[in-house]
Design a protein around this motif. Structure first.
Motif, PDB file in Angstrom:
ATOM      1  N   ASP A  98      -4.316 -30.937 -50.197  1.00 21.20           N
ATOM      2  CA  ASP A  98      -3.619 -31.876 -51.063  1.00 21.20           C
ATOM      3  C   ASP A  98      -2.135 -31.519 -51.087  1.00 21.20           C
ATOM      4  O   ASP A  98      -1.761 -30.338 -51.077  1.00 21.20           O
ATOM      5  CB  ASP A  98      -4.203 -31.814 -52.473  1.00 21.20           C
ATOM      6  CG  ASP A  98      -3.669 -32.902 -53.373  1.00 21.20           C
ATOM      7  OD1 ASP A  98      -4.300 -33.957 -53.451  1.00 21.20           O
ATOM      8  OD2 ASP A  98      -2.597 -32.684 -53.984  1.00 21.20           O
ATOM      9  N   ALA A  99      -1.281 -32.534 -51.128  1.00 18.19           N
ATOM     10  CA  ALA A  99       0.155 -32.296 -51.045  1.00 18.19           C
ATOM     11  C   ALA A  99       0.719 -31.654 -52.304  1.00 18.19           C
ATOM     12  O   ALA A  99       1.778 -31.006 -52.252  1.00 18.19           O
ATOM     13  CB  ALA A  99       0.880 -33.616 -50.775  1.00 18.19           C
ATOM     14  N   ILE A 107      -6.715 -27.413 -53.548  1.00 20.18           N
ATOM     15  CA  ILE A 107      -7.516 -28.617 -53.336  1.00 20.18           C
ATOM     16  C   ILE A 107      -7.387 -29.041 -51.874  1.00 20.18           C
ATOM     17  O   ILE A 107      -6.278 -29.259 -51.370  1.00 20.18           O
ATOM     18  CB  ILE A 107      -7.096 -29.764 -54.264  1.00 20.18           C
ATOM     19  CG1 ILE A 107      -7.198 -29.320 -55.730  1.00 20.18           C
ATOM     20  CG2 ILE A 107      -7.955 -30.996 -54.001  1.00 20.18           C
ATOM     21  CD1 ILE A 107      -8.593 -28.878 -56.147  1.00 20.18           C
ATOM     22  N   LEU A 108      -8.538 -29.162 -51.206  1.00 25.40           N
ATOM     23  CA  LEU A 108      -8.579 -29.530 -49.800  1.00 25.40           C
ATOM     24  C   LEU A 108      -9.427 -30.778 -49.615  1.00 25.40           C
ATOM     25  O   LEU A 108     -10.259 -31.116 -50.468  1.00 25.40           O
ATOM     26  CB  LEU A 108      -9.180 -28.393 -48.954  1.00 25.40           C
ATOM     27  CG  LEU A 108      -8.679 -26.966 -49.138  1.00 25.40           C
ATOM     28  CD1 LEU A 108      -9.427 -26.028 -48.203  1.00 25.40           C
ATOM     29  CD2 LEU A 108      -7.188 -26.870 -48.906  1.00 25.40           C
ATOM     30  N   THR A 148     -14.011 -33.558 -50.980  1.00 22.45           N
ATOM     31  CA  THR A 148     -12.982 -32.889 -51.772  1.00 22.45           C
ATOM     32  C   THR A 148     -13.482 -31.497 -52.112  1.00 22.45           C
ATOM     33  O   THR A 148     -14.585 -31.342 -52.655  1.00 22.45           O
ATOM     34  CB  THR A 148     -12.682 -33.662 -53.061  1.00 22.45           C
ATOM     35  OG1 THR A 148     -12.259 -34.989 -52.724  1.00 22.45           O
ATOM     36  CG2 THR A 148     -11.585 -32.981 -53.856  1.00 22.45           C
ATOM     37  N   ILE A 149     -12.699 -30.481 -51.766  1.00 22.16           N
ATOM     38  CA  ILE A 149     -13.085 -29.087 -51.967  1.00 22.16           C
ATOM     39  C   ILE A 149     -12.136 -28.438 -52.962  1.00 22.16           C
ATOM     40  O   ILE A 149     -10.913 -28.501 -52.808  1.00 22.16           O
ATOM     41  CB  ILE A 149     -13.053 -28.300 -50.639  1.00 22.16           C
ATOM     42  CG1 ILE A 149     -14.030 -28.916 -49.623  1.00 22.16           C
ATOM     43  CG2 ILE A 149     -13.380 -26.829 -50.874  1.00 22.16           C
ATOM     44  CD1 ILE A 149     -13.965 -28.273 -48.253  1.00 22.16           C
ATOM     45  N   ASP A 150     -12.711 -27.807 -53.967  1.00 17.97           N
ATOM     46  CA  ASP A 150     -11.936 -27.043 -54.942  1.00 17.97           C
ATOM     47  C   ASP A 150     -12.019 -25.568 -54.555  1.00 17.97           C
ATOM     48  O   ASP A 150     -13.034 -24.913 -54.778  1.00 17.97           O
ATOM     49  CB  ASP A 150     -12.494 -27.267 -56.342  1.00 17.97           C
ATOM     50  CG  ASP A 150     -11.694 -26.528 -57.414  1.00 17.97           C
ATOM     51  OD1 ASP A 150     -10.785 -25.755 -57.059  1.00 17.97           O
ATOM     52  OD2 ASP A 150     -11.990 -26.724 -58.607  1.00 17.97           O
ATOM     53  N   ALA A 151     -10.948 -25.059 -53.943  1.00 20.35           N
ATOM     54  CA  ALA A 151     -10.921 -23.674 -53.484  1.00 20.35           C
ATOM     55  C   ALA A 151     -10.364 -22.728 -54.535  1.00 20.35           C
ATOM     56  O   ALA A 151     -10.157 -21.537 -54.257  1.00 20.35           O
ATOM     57  CB  ALA A 151     -10.096 -23.568 -52.196  1.00 20.35           C
ATOM     58  N   THR A 152     -10.142 -23.226 -55.752  1.00 18.60           N
ATOM     59  CA  THR A 152      -9.684 -22.337 -56.819  1.00 18.60           C
ATOM     60  C   THR A 152     -10.848 -21.572 -57.430  1.00 18.60           C
ATOM     61  O   THR A 152     -10.637 -20.672 -58.240  1.00 18.60           O
ATOM     62  CB  THR A 152      -8.965 -23.126 -57.927  1.00 18.60           C
ATOM     63  OG1 THR A 152      -9.900 -23.999 -58.585  1.00 18.60           O
ATOM     64  CG2 THR A 152      -7.820 -23.949 -57.351  1.00 18.60           C
ATOM     65  N   GLN A 153     -12.068 -21.949 -57.065  1.00 19.54           N
ATOM     66  CA  GLN A 153     -13.258 -21.270 -57.556  1.00 19.54           C
ATOM     67  C   GLN A 153     -13.854 -20.405 -56.448  1.00 19.54           C
ATOM     68  O   GLN A 153     -13.573 -20.599 -55.272  1.00 19.54           O
ATOM     69  CB  GLN A 153     -14.305 -22.284 -58.019  1.00 19.54           C
ATOM     70  CG  GLN A 153     -13.800 -23.273 -59.054  1.00 19.54           C
ATOM     71  CD  GLN A 153     -14.900 -24.195 -59.521  1.00 19.54           C
ATOM     72  OE1 GLN A 153     -15.924 -23.753 -60.044  1.00 19.54           O
ATOM     73  NE2 GLN A 153     -14.713 -25.495 -59.342  1.00 19.54           N
TER      74      GLN A 153
END
Length: 725
Positions: free
Chosen positions: A453-454, A459-460, A476-481
């Motif tokens: 995400d820009a 977020i990918l 949508t991937i949440d890589a903060t977790q």
């Protein structure tokens, strides 16, 4: 148990893997992987199937059916297992156990299905020589010993011919069980008791096909008869049948019932025979079975029975839904779902664990026995096709034998995986999915390209390749977790329906809230190489075919990544072509350029590294700052893998030339060797490093493609390489 309750339990269990409680319970993590071809490098094919361990816990011994023998692995240092030799035997080994200093092996010597035969071979482990043999009077399958090593039991299956009458039984001769007395590891052939099993099962009772045997602490033997859908209990000392029962059927709700390249978990199956394979006792009154299914079944889970045949717990589709969330669902072989086959039960300290091997998903699901509904603990990544397992509680170890050998594809052989129970966090999974709005797991597999995400760090957006060709998707991937989580799935559509037969291999932002995706074509199937412009909802708003100037030179290895440089009318898309096309010099591949505002095409060439085995090619391109980052890899796994690297090319050097002219060759700079990262998982090196994205904070993320669990362990690695300078 109803589907919603099952899915709620799964959600709670997997959510529990994202954070540790105040006092963390120990977890299993893989510490080593051993390629069994090291024990028999000249064999055309090897396999590790049923596995056992010596009494001191220092040597693993496995059966190798295709190579016709047993292999030995020294695990004195379990983090560095060593080859300890191979013993060829006359016939096909089907199972192995250990009593004292002897390995006891069932050998199939059958001339045909109607003339089955076999023998028990007693091997001295120290000298790796045959001590004695006993004729079994039929074709053996499973072998088991009792607790003190004074009895062994062997399931004589006399298996059916799957090509005859569509595999339906009865097919004579009937199977049975044999029991032998053992003293000091020596088997007295004269003590053999033949236990007849005919007339007990409701299904083909005159043709019992004994599959698996297991002893409890009272020397009682449980025998599964898979095709008969039945379990028989036998007193080990007398050989008398003490009980038997049908294992019945199960209703499944919320499963994928179609092999269609789409993961949709809304289907149902009713009255599915369990058809168990492995069996283990939890105590003297309860036993657990892995419901593999065979020619009529496919119930996908495991069941705990009381000794009277009543069901104490039914897993249904719950374990399979865990596999879905981990990206391990085998859509191409989904008749039997994840196909539970092998089992192990062992007590580590005060906890009794149940390990369920899932052949088609290549996972091991770990549960803790509670006396009631088992507690889901974790899922372990295994090699390809886990068949057997052995626990070594005295050393806090657990090992799996994985039967699939890829040496025919010149990629690699079967592997034995070793795990350790210790305090810490579970290393797997690194990527899981959430449940959708209807409470079903978000199905995913074969991640093949990603972009960040820009504006939102961590977020990918990622895409799946042709393994989900009927449901091409943007995740949508949440890589903060930790582990990273797939939170939503957006299906790419054309005319309101899922866009069929796309092979999405790359994705980039369009700068307007949507995406450009690259699809790898197949000219032999009339599927074009193309770029697609999609909006935020996944709707295709523009299709861009590759230019006519390229088509005479195309091969099937096409677009493997796409990245955008610039904005608005000046935006240029750069597409990484995986391998040399017909008009490329050897060792050079194209980076194609496409300018959407003018519809102009161009290209430069990129120099590949030379490899001795297989081929080298590109897997991804992403732009960050002044550089385009490119993944270059070979197509090898395990010890044969030598090239998995991240390079960068200056954006200033990306000056495209006309396709019909001389193409400039760009220079590249190595950024990171990814092999150490891939080796850090302590399995074998995975083949397909396919995705790389740099987020809004400059952090780089790498993802592997698990090939839809087809001839693959199904593992997906997802990791950060830190801030990209």
């Amino acid at each position: 148990m109803h589907t919603k309750r099952l899915l709620a339990a799964i959600a709670a269990g997997l959510l529990g893997t994202t954070a540790l409680p105040a006092i963390a319970a120990p977890v299993f993590n893989r510490i080593a992987s051993f390629p069994v071809e090291l024990n028999n490098p000249e064999a055309e094919e090897t396999s590790s199937e049923i596995i056992t361990v010596t009494d001191d816990g220092m040597m693993l011994i496995y059966s190798d059916s295709p190579a016709g023998g047993i292999g030995f692995i020294d695990i004195a240092d379990p983090k560095a297992p060593k080859s300890a030799g191979f013993l060829a035997l006359d016939g096909e080994p089907t199972s192995v156990t250990v009593v004292g200093g002897k390995a006891l092996v069932g050998i199939n010597t059958s001339e045909s299905f109607v003339k089955p035969s076999g023998k028990l071979v007693v091997i001295d482990i120290a000298s790796k020589s045959v001590d004695s043999t006993c004729d079994l009077g039929g074709q053996p399958d499973s072998i088991a010993r009792n607790g003190d090593g004074t009895l062994i039991a062997i399931a004589i299956e006399n298996e059916r011919d799957e090509e005859l009458n569509d595999g339906a039984i009865p097919q004579m001769p009937a199977g049975f069980v044999t029991i032998f007395d053992v003293a000091g590891g020596a088997v007295d052939c004269a003590t053999m008791k033949k236990v007849e099993l005919t007339g007990l099962a409701e299904i083909a009772g005159d043709d019992p096909e004994a599959e698996f045997v297991a002893f409890n602490g009272a020397d009682e033997i449980a025998v599964t008869m898979q095709e008969n859908n039945h379990i028989v209990l036998v007193d080990g000392k007398s050989g008398m049948v003490t009980g038997h029962f049908s294992v019945g059927t199960v209703d499944l709700d919320g499963i994928d019932t179609k092999k269609d390249g789409a993961l949709v978990f809304t289907g149902k199956k009713e009255g599915v025979r369990r058809e168990p394979d492995s069996v283990k006792w939890l105590d003297n009154n309860r036993l657990v079975v892995a419901n593999e299914g065979d020619y009529e079944g496919g119930s996908r889970g495991f069941t705990i029975f009381n000794r009277d045949g009543s069901v104490a717990y039914e897993n249904g589709a719950a374990m399979e839904m865990m596999a879905v969330r981990l990206g391990h669902y085998p859509d191409a072989r989904n008749k039997k779902g994840v196909e539970p086959e092998g089992l192990e039960v062992a007590k580590f300290g005060d906890a009794t664990f149940i390990f369920v091997m899932q052949e088609r998903s290549s996972l091991v699901a770990v549960f803790k026995d509670t006396g009631a509904e088992p507690e889901y603990v974790q899922s372990l990544p295994s090699g390809i096709g886990p068949e057997g397992a052995v626990a070594i509680p005295a050393r806090n170890l657990f090992a799996t034998a994985n039967e699939v050998d890829l040496r025919e594809d010149k990629l690699g052989g079967s592997h034995v995986m070793i795990y350790e129970l210790a305090e810490g966090e579970a290393a797997y999974p690194q990527l899981i999915s959430d449940l959708d709005a209807d409470g079903h797991p978000i199905g995913w597999t074969a991640i093949s390209g990603a972009v960040a995400d820009a504006e939102k760090p961590g977020i990918l957006y990622a895409v799946s390749d042709s393994f989900l060709g009927a449901q091409p998707s943007i995740y949508t991937i949440d890589a903060t977790q930790a582990p990273a989580r797939i939170t939503t799935k957006t299906i790419v559509t054309r005319g309101g329906d899922a866009a069929q037969k796309l092979d999405l291999e790359g994705i980039t932002l369009d700068g307007k809230g949507g995406f450009w995706v690259a699809s790898e074509g197949r000219s032999d199937r009339l599927i074009p190489h193309a770029l697609y412009h999609v909006d935020a909802a996944g709707k295709i708003v523009e299709e861009v075919a590759f230019p006519q100037a390229l088509l005479p030179h195309e091969i099937r290895f096409g677009a493997e990544g796409i990245a955008a440089v610039g904005e608005g009318d000046e935006q240029v898309l750069w597409v990484a072509i995986q391998r040399e096309w017909k008009d490329d010099p050897k060792g050079q591949v194209k980076l194609l350029s496409y300018k959407p505002s003018s519809k102009e095409w161009g290209a430069v060439r990129y120099p590949l590294e030379a490899v001795e085995t297989g081929w080298a090619g590109l897997s991804e391109i992403t732009v960050h700052g002044d550089y385009a980052y490119i993944i270059e890899r070979d197509n090898q796994i395990a010890g044969k893998a030598v090239l998995k690297k991240l390079y960068r090319v200056s954006v200033a050097d990306l000056v495209p030339a006309a396709l019909d002219g001389e193409l400039p060759v760009v220079s590249k700079e190595e950024v990171r060797d990814l092999l150490p990262d891939l080796k850090s998982a302590n399995g074998y090196v995975l083949d397909k490093v396919e995705s790389f994205a740099i987020d809004a904070a400059g952090e780089g993320f790498v993802i592997t493609d698990n090939d839809g669990v087809a001839d693959s362990s199904g593992e997906t690695m997802f990791w950060s390489i830190g801030t990209v300078q």
